[in-house]
Design a protein around this motif. Structure first.
Motif: not given
Length: 275
Positions: A153-166
């Protein structure tokens, strides 16, 4: 020696930090329940800062962090840097404890610490910069089962840093699509860390969370040997009891993993996890 611990959020880093805290390593005076160092959080858990910061600006914040942690002291200028960074950080807004910490470091005498460290998942984002800045750094990276992370349920890093990996979210994803992207983020961020690890050489230690829970004596010994920490027997027996499986270990077994690509599943296995 300076010790840093990074991972994806929810990877089980709290227990490893607890092992080191009970081994006598100073991890800070502003921690949350998972043992995250909230001074680091305020300075660096900030995608806007990451996107726009120069190397000089990153190093300036690392200098403030080192003064806070390693010398127990902040000048008026450095306190201002920390305070402004925290107030500008949209990811973290609870600053009550920060004000008290700054006041203590204005009023207290400097205290040089030879052994200190921190745990904060976002450390991995700045790993190259941190390694280049700190002498005698030891970095521990924890990897938890990718399929368990996919259904977290912890999606925070995906939301915060997903742009780093397109990797981007539009807000209309199905539950299966979110899980797919969660696993893809786990794969790409892990690949990124392993690539950076080549520069760290013997200063890098990878911990498999499953092995840490299943074989605590062996894995705790690996960590202590990596850091060259000598612990007396009675304390060591206590450290072995810290790693514990949580109820979320193996949660992927109750889910439909057919939503993932063979490439993704193969990488999970490649990282030493059973599927």
């Amino acid at each position: 020696m300076i010790i840093a611990i990074g991972a994806l959020g929810g990877s089980g880093t709290r227990a490893i930090a607890e092992v080191l805290i009970q081994s006598g390593v100073y991890f800070g005076d502003d921690l949350n329940s998972p043992n995250d160092n909230l001074i680091f959080t305020r300075l660096f858990k900030d995608p806007t800062f990451y996107k726009n910061a120069s190397q000089h600006e990153i190093n300036k914040r690392l200098f403030v962090f080192r003064e806070y942690m390693g010398k127990n002291r902040l000048s008026f200028h450095n306190a201002g840097v920390l305070l402004r960074a925290s107030l500008a950080n949209q990811m973290y807004k609870n600053n009550k404890k920060l004000f008290l910490g700054i006041m203590r470091r204005w009023l207290s005498a400097p205290k040089k610490r030879e052994l200190w460290g921190w745990k904060e998942p976002n450390t991995q984002i700045f790993l190259n910069e941190i390694y280049d800045y700190f002498d005698s750094l030891k970095y521990i990276h924890i990897v938890r089962h990718g399929l368990d992370m996919a259904f977290s349920n912890n999606k925070q890093q995906l939301v915060n840093w997903g742009f780093k990996y397109n990797i981007s979210l539009n807000g209309n994803e199905t539950t299966d699509e979110i899980s797919y992207l969660q696993l893809e983020y786990w794969i790409r961020s892990t690949e990124d860390v392993l690539k950076k690890a080549k520069n760290l050489g013997n200063s890098f230690l990878l911990i498999n969370h499953s092995k840490f829970c299943d074989h605590p004596e062996k894995e705790v010994d690996r960590i202590l040997e990596f850091l060259n920490l000598k612990i007396e027997h009675t304390k060591l027996m206590q450290l072995y009891k810290i790693p514990k499986k949580t109820s979320t270990v193996g949660r992927f077994k109750k889910q439909n993993i057919a939503i993932f690509d063979k490439r993704q599943i193969d990488f999970v296995r490649q990282m030493g996890f059973e599927v």
